[in-house]
Design an enzyme around this catalytic site. Structure first.
Site, PDB file in Angstrom:
ATOM      1  N   ASN A  39      18.536  15.474 -65.042  1.00  0.00           N
ATOM      2  CA  ASN A  39      17.494  17.211 -65.464  1.00  0.00           C
ATOM      3  C   ASN A  39      17.939  18.062 -66.581  1.00  0.00           C
ATOM      4  OD1 ASN A  39      16.741  17.545 -62.428  1.00  0.00           O
ATOM      5  ND2 ASN A  39      18.353  18.309 -61.962  1.00  0.00           N
ATOM      6  N   TYR A  82      25.341  32.760 -51.018  1.00  0.00           N
ATOM      7  CA  TYR A  82      25.955  31.001 -51.541  1.00  0.00           C
ATOM      8  C   TYR A  82      27.369  31.183 -50.774  1.00  0.00           C
ATOM      9  CZ  TYR A  82      22.248  31.520 -54.209  1.00  0.00           C
ATOM     10  OH  TYR A  82      20.394  31.642 -54.812  1.00  0.00           O
ATOM     11  N   LYS A  94      18.642  22.962 -59.580  1.00  0.00           N
ATOM     12  CA  LYS A  94      20.045  22.935 -58.421  1.00  0.00           C
ATOM     13  C   LYS A  94      20.157  21.152 -58.928  1.00  0.00           C
ATOM     14  CE  LYS A  94      22.026  21.679 -53.772  1.00  0.00           C
ATOM     15  NZ  LYS A  94      21.575  22.187 -52.964  1.00  0.00           N
ATOM     16  N   ILE A 153      16.285  27.028 -63.413  1.00  0.00           N
ATOM     17  CA  ILE A 153      18.070  26.872 -63.105  1.00  0.00           C
ATOM     18  C   ILE A 153      17.527  25.550 -61.868  1.00  0.00           C
ATOM     19  CG2 ILE A 153      18.673  29.235 -63.374  1.00  0.00           C
ATOM     20  CD1 ILE A 153      18.189  30.158 -60.866  1.00  0.00           C
TER      21      ILE A 153
END
Length: 266
Positions: free
Chosen positions: A230, A40, A220, A218
């Site tokens: 979220n 990443y 984003k 998880i």
């Protein structure tokens, strides 16, 4: 610290300002788990975001992943040390093999992970995007227990076999793309459950995942609204009717797919 049920994903956050601000906001919102990867190109930014938030590092579960070009024995050890330095930590909470492709060799890669655990640089071993047969091989080869397996998982890709294996072998199934990059909003069954609970489709998808045994999500999110939306999925409780409705979804779709992916090599 055990892995929290909800984490904060940082895929494609390779711009310093965006990543630092998003991680800082996530920590301030209440997240206690952040997920990154060598590939990443943002481990350093994640560390900056954690520092900017002022949270105690011991209260945050930090996971990263080995790049597919770094899976030879010496490379595993060397690049894990580099990841720890970029993350500003003496010990990585969870280190995954990102994909069992390219330089992955169970006889080289997995013993190197055991070495990292023995040396204390890595607390827990994880795998990602493995087929069930590859998971079983890795579990048998490793001395350290497999703590987590990260895969794409959402109501259109429920991963039944891998979930059963996770429960059987007592490791965590960590769901990336948990809202199918927004496509859950197009599924009538999910919209139905969302309307019933005055929630969003994304919250329903996340709640459905976290409702399962041994599953962590998880998502984003870069915008403040989505980061908070979220996180609020932790308050959503599904009932048996909701589970049945979501379980009736017949659509199957994989978001992350390419010719070299392990499931296309059988």
């Amino acid at each position: 610290m055990e892995i929290p049920r909800l984490g904060f994903g940082t895929y494609q956050m390779d711009e310093r300002e965006e990543c630092v601000e998003a991680v800082e906001l996530a920590m301030e919102t209440g997240y206690e788990h952040v997920d990154t990867a060598q590939g990443y190109d943002n481990e350093e930014y994640v560390a900056e975001g954690l520092d900017a938030s002022g949270v105690d590092r011991d209260e945050v579960f930090v996971a990263t992943k080995l790049d597919t070009d770094n899976l030879a024995s010496d490379d595993v050890v060397e690049t894990a040390q580099e990841s720890a330095e970029r993350l500003g930590t003496d010990s990585i909470d969870l280190l995954y093999v990102h994909w069992p492709i390219n330089t992955y060799d169970p006889e080289e890669t997995l013993p190197a992970l055991d070495e990292l655990v023995d040396d204390g640089l890595v607390e827990r071993v994880g795998l990602s995007n493995f087929r069930p047969d590859q998971m079983r091989e890795a579990i048998e080869t490793l001395d350290a227990p497999v703590y987590a397996h990260q895969v794409e998982m959402h109501p259109m890709l429920p991963q039944e076999e891998l979930h059963e294996l996770a429960v059987e072998e007592d490791h965590q199934l960590v769901a990336y793309c948990p809202i199918a990059r927004g496509k859950v909003a197009d599924v009538p069954e999910i919209r139905q459950v969302a309307e019933k609970h005055d929630a969003t489709a994304a919250q329903v998808s996340l709640a459905w995942l976290m409702d399962k045994e041994n599953v962590t999500a998880i998502p984003k999110a870069a915008s403040p609204d989505h980061v908070e939306e979220n996180y609020e999925s932790l308050e959503l409780e599904l009932d048996d009717e909701d589970r049945e409705t979501i379980g009736s979804i017949e659509t199957r779709e994989r978001i992350v797919d390419f010719d070299e992916a392990p499931w296309n090599q059988v």
